[in-house]
Structures are given as C-alpha cells and as structure tokens.
Design a protein around this motif. Structure first.
Motif, PDB file in Angstrom:
ATOM      1  N   UNK A   1      10.772  -1.395   6.105  1.00 44.13           N
ATOM      2  CA  UNK A   1       9.916  -1.278   7.292  1.00 44.13           C
ATOM      3  C   UNK A   1      10.529  -0.307   8.298  1.00 44.13           C
ATOM      4  N   UNK A   2      11.839  -0.344   8.439  1.00 46.50           N
ATOM      5  CA  UNK A   2      12.518   0.458   9.448  1.00 46.50           C
ATOM      6  C   UNK A   2      12.701   1.909   9.020  1.00 46.50           C
ATOM      7  N   UNK A   3      13.070   2.147   7.756  1.00 52.34           N
ATOM      8  CA  UNK A   3      13.487   3.488   7.335  1.00 52.34           C
ATOM      9  C   UNK A   3      12.487   4.194   6.422  1.00 52.34           C
ATOM     10  N   UNK A   4      11.788   3.462   5.577  1.00 57.15           N
ATOM     11  CA  UNK A   4      10.832   4.094   4.646  1.00 57.15           C
ATOM     12  C   UNK A   4       9.500   3.355   4.663  1.00 57.15           C
ATOM     13  N   UNK A   5       8.845   3.297   5.820  1.00 51.14           N
ATOM     14  CA  UNK A   5       7.632   2.483   5.935  1.00 51.14           C
ATOM     15  C   UNK A   5       6.483   2.950   5.039  1.00 51.14           C
ATOM     16  N   UNK A   6       6.518   4.230   4.574  1.00 54.33           N
ATOM     17  CA  UNK A   6       5.450   4.699   3.690  1.00 54.33           C
ATOM     18  C   UNK A   6       5.395   3.876   2.409  1.00 54.33           C
ATOM     19  N   UNK A   7       6.511   3.209   2.048  1.00 55.58           N
ATOM     20  CA  UNK A   7       6.556   2.395   0.823  1.00 55.58           C
ATOM     21  C   UNK A   7       5.746   1.103   0.957  1.00 55.58           C
ATOM     22  N   UNK A   8       5.359   0.764   2.193  1.00 54.39           N
ATOM     23  CA  UNK A   8       4.564  -0.454   2.381  1.00 54.39           C
ATOM     24  C   UNK A   8       3.241  -0.373   1.625  1.00 54.39           C
ATOM     25  N   UNK A   9       2.774   0.859   1.351  1.00 54.49           N
ATOM     26  CA  UNK A   9       1.533   1.031   0.585  1.00 54.49           C
ATOM     27  C   UNK A   9       1.655   0.458  -0.815  1.00 54.49           C
ATOM     28  N   UNK A  10       2.883   0.258  -1.288  1.00 55.06           N
ATOM     29  CA  UNK A  10       3.089  -0.277  -2.638  1.00 55.06           C
ATOM     30  C   UNK A  10       2.673  -1.740  -2.736  1.00 55.06           C
ATOM     31  N   UNK A  11       2.533  -2.401  -1.569  1.00 58.78           N
ATOM     32  CA  UNK A  11       2.156  -3.815  -1.569  1.00 58.78           C
ATOM     33  C   UNK A  11       0.636  -3.920  -1.573  1.00 58.78           C
ATOM     34  N   UNK A  12       0.048  -4.648  -2.513  1.00 56.25           N
ATOM     35  CA  UNK A  12      -1.419  -4.780  -2.594  1.00 56.25           C
ATOM     36  C   UNK A  12      -2.006  -5.318  -1.289  1.00 56.25           C
ATOM     37  N   UNK A  13      -3.070  -4.660  -0.822  1.00 61.26           N
ATOM     38  CA  UNK A  13      -3.769  -5.137   0.375  1.00 61.26           C
ATOM     39  C   UNK A  13      -3.324  -4.482   1.662  1.00 61.26           C
ATOM     40  N   UNK A  14      -2.207  -3.746   1.644  1.00 63.18           N
ATOM     41  CA  UNK A  14      -1.725  -3.086   2.858  1.00 63.18           C
ATOM     42  C   UNK A  14      -2.189  -1.635   2.848  1.00 63.18           C
ATOM     43  N   UNK A  15      -3.187  -1.347   3.710  1.00 56.80           N
ATOM     44  CA  UNK A  15      -3.751  -0.010   3.793  1.00 56.80           C
ATOM     45  C   UNK A  15      -3.119   0.808   4.899  1.00 56.80           C
ATOM     46  N   UNK A  16      -3.691   1.998   5.121  1.00 58.38           N
ATOM     47  CA  UNK A  16      -3.135   2.951   6.078  1.00 58.38           C
ATOM     48  C   UNK A  16      -3.103   2.378   7.499  1.00 58.38           C
ATOM     49  N   UNK A  17      -4.199   1.739   7.940  1.00 59.42           N
ATOM     50  CA  UNK A  17      -4.263   1.215   9.311  1.00 59.42           C
ATOM     51  C   UNK A  17      -3.240   0.103   9.534  1.00 59.42           C
ATOM     52  N   UNK A  18      -3.084  -0.765   8.523  1.00 59.33           N
ATOM     53  CA  UNK A  18      -2.121  -1.861   8.687  1.00 59.33           C
ATOM     54  C   UNK A  18      -0.694  -1.316   8.718  1.00 59.33           C
ATOM     55  N   UNK A  19      -0.407  -0.294   7.927  1.00 54.27           N
ATOM     56  CA  UNK A  19       0.928   0.318   7.951  1.00 54.27           C
ATOM     57  C   UNK A  19       1.211   0.893   9.338  1.00 54.27           C
TER      58      UNK A  19
END
Length: 721
Positions: free
Chosen positions: A115-133
């Motif tokens: 979350x702190x250093x590579x937040x773009x990887x949050x997209x790898x989690x199902x259900x987490x879209x661009x707005x939520x990131x």
C-alpha cells in the motif's frame, strides 16, 4: 510510590475513546495468552497497531487491575493477523473487513509495504478497481501524516483532537508550520484559540516574552473584544489585558516589548490606530476596512441618482384611499420614502405594521414592473418573510452566493446583484462584515430598504450597523410606533412594548388574550420542574424553545438542554454519539455556532439530526432547505438547541417561548435583552423567575456601548493612523 513499567503488544480492541482530550481505554494483547486493560491519554489508536506504553499498574474499585499509561508509542503491525485487524478497523477509507481479508490473503505480512510503496499492485486483488485504489492511496497518505502530527502533539502534551483540524488546514506543511510559528493556529483554525496555540508554543520552547507570543496575545485580546461586539479596543486597557493574559509583569522591559509588538503589527498592517475625543483605539485592519468600506459605499450609493421613476402623487392617492388595507400616515410615508430615496430604514416594534408596509410596498413595485429581491440574515427570518408576503425570500449568504473555491461571495463590486430594489428584513442582525459584503454587491442604481427593530439586541457579530446608520442621520428613517388594534389584543405584544417603555410586564389586561404567563419563582433549581409541567400541557411536538441570557449555571443553556432533551427526546436511541459531554441523538434539535462557508451553514442556524453513522462517526443534520453531514472533527460546531441564548434567538420566532430570568443572570440583564426574548414568541410567552431580576433588567436601559466609528466615518473626516 508506584513502580514504572513498560508494556508492548498489539491493540486488541478499543473500549472507549474521547476525541476531545484523547483519553482512551483499550485492550492490549501482550502475548498469545495475556491481555491487559490500558487507560490513558493516547494518540488515536486502531485495532491491530503495535504499541509500547509506559506507566504503572493501578487498582480500580469497580474494574479491577488496570495499567495507567503516561506515554504511548505506536508502530504499524508487522504480522499478517495484526495487519488484517488494523485494516479491518476502517481507519483507511476504501478498506473494510472484506477487503482487509482479501489484501492480507494476497500480500501477507507485506500488505502495508505494498500500500505504501507499490500501490499499483492493489489491482491484483479481485474487486479493487481504479477508483478504490485512488481512495486507498489518498487515505493512507492522510493517515500517515495525521499520525505523525498526533505523535508530535502528544510529545507537546496537546490533545490529539486538534491533529485532524491542523492537517486539514495545512496538509503536509503541518509540522513545519508548527515549528515556525504555532501562534498561527489561533488565527487560522476555528476552535484552536490563543491559549491552545500558546500551550503548544510553550512546550516547543518559545520564550514567554517572545515577540510572536506578545503579538499573538494582543491579537487574541482584540478578538475577544470582537466577541463583545466591539470593532476597536481602547489602547491602554488593551495593553493591560494583554500583559495579564500573557502573565507578564508590567515592568519597563515588558511594556517596551509590548510597544514593539504593537509597532510590528501596525507596520505589517495587521492593526489600525484611531484617535477620537482624545482617546486612542486599536482595531484589526480587516475590521477597520469593513467599517470604512460600509461608510464609503453608503456615501456612493446616496450620491448616485436613482433611475427609477414613479408617479408619487398617484401612488400616494392610492395608498390614502385604499379600502382593503388601511395604512396610517407613517406607513404611507415609509412606502413613498422607499420609492424616492436610495436607502431607507424602517424600524418599529411588534404589531406596528412592518409586515403590512412591506406587502403594500411589494404590490406597488409589482404594479410598476420594478425588479426586487427579499432577504434576511437567517434562514428562519427569510422563511418568515416568505410566509407573510407569499414572495420568494432568501438569506443574505445565499443571495450573495458564497464561492467555496475562492472563499468569497460571488456577488461583489465587480459582479453586482441584478435588481432594482433590495429589501432586507431583521436588519438589526447584520454585523459590519456581512453589511460590507452586502453593500459591495449592490448596484449603484439600486434602492436599499433596511427593515428592523432597533430596540432589539444588536447583531451577534461585531459592529452596530443599523443603529450607527440611524444615528448618522444620513439615511431617511421612518419609525412605526402605532400599535394596531389586532395586535393590541395580544398580551405578548402589549408586554413587549411595556418592557420597552420601562414597565413591568402585566399578567392580564382588559380585552387581551392570555398568551403571556408569568410564573413567579425564587429558586432557580425549580426550573426543571416547571419545564416538565409546561411540556405536559403543551405536548412535546409544539414549536417551542427556552431562551436564557447565558450558557453556564443552573439556568443556562447547557443545563436546560440536558433537561429538555430528556423531556422532548427521551430514552437511549440505538444510534447516538457522545461528544464533549453531550449526547446527540436522532431527532435532536441542534444549532450551528460558527459560519461554515464550505457547508453553507451559518452561526445561529437551527436544524434536526436526521441520521447518525456510528462506524464513520458522522451526523447528518437537516436545516430548512439543506442537508449537511458533519464529521467528528466538526462536532464542536454544533450544540443542542432546545434551549438557546437570547442573543442567538434573533431573527427567529417560535410558537412558544419560555424565558427563565434570575439574579444569577444579573451581569447580562438589560431591557433590550428581555424585550428581544419576548418578541420571539408568536402564540405563547412564559416568563419564569424572580421579580427582582426582571425589574433589574427592565430598569437597565444602558446596554453595552460598542466601540464603532461608522457614524463618525459618515459625518466627520475621522481618519486612522
């Protein structure tokens, strides 16, 4: 002597947290099988965080063994289980229990690093879209900075409740602003006064006689004068009060530093000096420019010839012979003056025909195709003028259209209102700042009509605009004094005029309806008993309110709100929020106590709590035409409003008004205070209290003279230095 110890572990759950002072009770998991109950003043904690507390064990008579923490250090959780608990607590918007589980399942004990250093990887989690990131990234950065500020403030022994306010104002610059000049907080952030800023500064090592401290103290004393309605303070008392506030002796060195601070504030154009009648006055530059601006604008408006043309003789004949509405000479003169003069003031007490005069004036304007707008300082006053005239009316703030992006009114000297005539009711409520904004937005060709009751209390805000305009004798002023027969039947109206004439109110008069009751009571402690009896007879749904002179004491707003909440909104609601010792429940009547231009709610606005969100600690309040949501950091802008101060009641009317008056109020008892309270009642006025206190107030017709110079600016060549 208690032995000091250190404990470390993971926060299991929060039992209690007071947002105002940071006092927290929580369960600390110190090992797999051991927990400890911790209490103390801490930064805001969340389940799953790792903490280290320093303090001592104490024995509570009811709850047993507890650890009393004197210091608390927080670090982020490192285990997967701790991270999941931490994220599930809701401290980061966009992540709740479900997404906390998904994130930890995907990234394990590296979740916070992702979350702190590579937040773009949050997209790898199902259900987490661009707005939520984007939401998670923003919330994470905010939380990091707020936590940093909270820890910083805790080290300075300051309540964590101010951290969110400070961060909201200064953002990433928060700590650097505090290091540079913590006294800025008193000027920039509502709710953080000089004393709190001074406490921070003292804990940061600022010297008691530092230039910044003395300057801030002087500005604080000036602002206190503003709270009493003054725009200026006499120079010598200002210096004396400032030295007392700063706890500095009046020795030569300190008085010299005070003089230097005044020179510095003057040279930086923070203050102005006015000499009048061989006395010296100091005022904030913004206050001086507002008052001088009102004077200049009034003179400019009067100098511009009106483009409006009326057949005055024909209109006069129509007013004189109108059989459906019989106007007296003063009312006729008021209407004709409004048509012929650029600025007109109409003043009069209850029952003297102000509303009839306005309605007839509007009819004349409609017949002559003249464009006009109706306005008033408060929502309730605007609603009332709308109901009586059947014409659209708005508050002055809405009329001028506040622009949040620029924090200024959209309508001003460069973008004037589009109208021929502006009619403002309850004009006695207009302070000098709103008055200046209003006059700047008025086109030079327009007519301005100010309607009010000069015998009421002056504006809650600083200045004395309506009275000063009348006293200057530069504005045509018509006083309506005749009480019409229909109004004569009301004991409320009769007693209002009796009080205004220095007479004690009557309990009964021939040919009047019994809409005024006096309950003689010597003991203030019996007021709750009387309130209970009154509301048993009235019913709980009636539009009623208690009006009192002050907030503190047995018969103050704080105490009576607690009593009336129990009578009118009883029981423990499923959803409620406790803040500052007050329990807010759905259905509670509340009052806004500061101008909040972001939300377009203003000091004195009254609304009803419609919704409470426990998980997000927020409240939604419905005002007359507006639904407003308050976050926890904004709860200090609201007070219960079953009982309010008489000053705050200006511009409002209620079916039933209950007025307790006792000798404990003696410092504030004056004729216009009692008169204002009585005139707030439409159908029933109930006066409770001591005859001695009421008589003292009625006999005190001096009031508090406000330090203003609008009259002098209009009538002399008075200049500042």
């Amino acid at each position: 002597m208690q032995q000091k110890e250190e404990l470390s572990g993971v926060v299991e759950r929060i039992i209690y947290h007071n947002e105002e002072n940071g006092f927290t009770v929580f369960v600390l998991n110190t090992s797999k099988s051991h927990t400890a109950l911790i209490k103390g003043h801490t930064p805001t904690l969340h389940a799953g965080e790792q903490v280290q507390v320093k303090g001592a064990w104490v024995m509570h008579p009811k709850f047993g063994k507890q650890f009393e923490a004197e210091h608390c250090d927080i670090s982020l959780p490192s285990s997967a289980m701790g991270i999941q608990k931490y994220l599930a607590s809701g401290m980061i918007k966009g992540i709740g229990p479900v997404y906390a589980q998904k994130l930890v399942k995907k990234f394990g004990d590296k979740t916070l690093d992702v979350i702190d250093q590579t937040p773009y990887r949050l997209h790898e989690v199902p259900g987490i879209g661009k707005k939520r990131v984007e939401l998670i990234i923003a919330a994470w950065q905010d939380q990091k900075e707020i936590s940093h500020i909270m820890v910083f403030l805790q080290e300075k022994n300051i309540s964590p409740t101010y951290a969110a306010k400070i961060y909201k104002k200064y953002g990433m610059e928060s700590v650097s602003v505090l290091h540079e000049n913590p006294y800025r907080l008193a000027d920039d952030i509502w709710g953080v006064g000089f004393k709190i800023a001074d406490q921070i500064a003292q804990n940061m090592g600022f010297a008691p006689d530092s230039q910044k401290r003395i300057s801030s103290g002087l500005l604080y004393v000036l602002s206190q004068e503003t709270s009493f309605g003054h725009l200026y303070a006499k120079l010598d008392p200002l210096k004396e009060k400032s030295l007392q506030l700063l706890d500095l002796e009046a020795i030569e060195d300190n008085t010299h530093k005070m003089k230097l601070a005044l020179h510095e504030l003057y040279n930086s154009d923070r203050i102005k000096l006015i000499s009048h009648d061989e006395k010296h006055f100091i005022g904030l530059s913004s206050h001086y420019h507002s008052e001088r601006g009102v004077a200049t604008r009034v003179q400019e408006l009067l100098a511009h010839k009106s483009p409006l043309s009326f057949n005055i003789d024909a209109i006069y004949e129509q007013l004189r012979t109108n059989e459906s509405i019989a106007l007296n000479d003063d009312q006729q003169r008021a209407i004709l003056t409004c048509l012929q003069q650029k600025i007109t003031i109409i003043t009069g007490g209850p029952g003297t025909g102000k509303t009839t005069t306005i309605k007839t004036l509007l009819s004349v304007l409609d017949d002559n195709n003249v464009s006009y707008k109706l306005s008033a300082p408060t929502g309730r006053a605007a609603k009332r003028i709308n109901e009586t005239t059947r014409k659209p009316a708005t508050t002055l703030h809405r009329l001028l259209e506040f622009d949040v992006s620029t924090m200024r009114f959209k309508h001003n000297e460069k973008n004037a209102l589009d109208l021929d005539v502006l009619i403002v009711d309850e004009a006695s409520m207009i302070d000098i700042f709103l008055g200046h904004s209003l006059l700047k937005a008025l086109p030079y060709n327009a007519h301005l009509i100010l309607i009010g009751d000069v015998n009421q209390l002056p504006s809650v805000g600083a200045g004395n605009m309506l009275n000063d305009l009348i006293a200057s004798e530069k504005i045509p002023t018509i006083r309506l004094t005749h009480i019409f027969r229909q109004a004569e039947n009301s004991l409320i109206i009769q007693n209002a005029h009796r009080v205004n004439n220095g007479e004690f109110p009557a309990s009964s008069l021939p040919d009047t309806k019994r809409d005024f009751v006096f309950i003689k009571e010597e003991n203030p402690e019996n007021v709750p008993m009387h309130l209970e009896r009154i509301y048993k007879k009235l019913g709980t749904q009636r539009d009623s309110i208690a009006l009192v002179p002050m907030n503190r004491g047995a018969v103050g707003t704080v105490s009576l709100n607690h009593v009336l909440q129990g009578l009118l909104n009883p029981g423990e609601k499923e959803k409620h929020i406790v803040y500052g010792g007050t329990t807010f429940k759905i259905g509670d009547r509340v009052m806004q106590i500061r101008n909040n231009y972001d939300k377009l709610v203003f000091n004195g606005d009254i609304g009803i709590v419609e919704e409470i969100n426990i998980s997000e600690r927020s409240m939604t309040v419905r005002f007359i035409n507006l639904l407003v949501t308050y976050e926890s950091t904004e709860f200090d802008e609201l007070l219960l409003a079953y009982a309010i101060s008489i000053h705050k009641s200006q511009g409002s009317e209620f079916d039933t008004v209950i007025i307790p008056l006792f000798m404990q109020h003696f410092m504030l008892l004056q004729r216009n205070l009692i008169y204002t309270a009585i005139t707030r009642a439409k159908k029933l006025c109930i006066l409770i209290g001591q005859s001695k206190a009421i008589a003292m107030g009625i006999n005190n017709n001096k009031g508090l003279a406000r330090n203003t110079f609008l009259k002098e600016f209009l009538t002399t060549d008075l200049q500042c230095r």
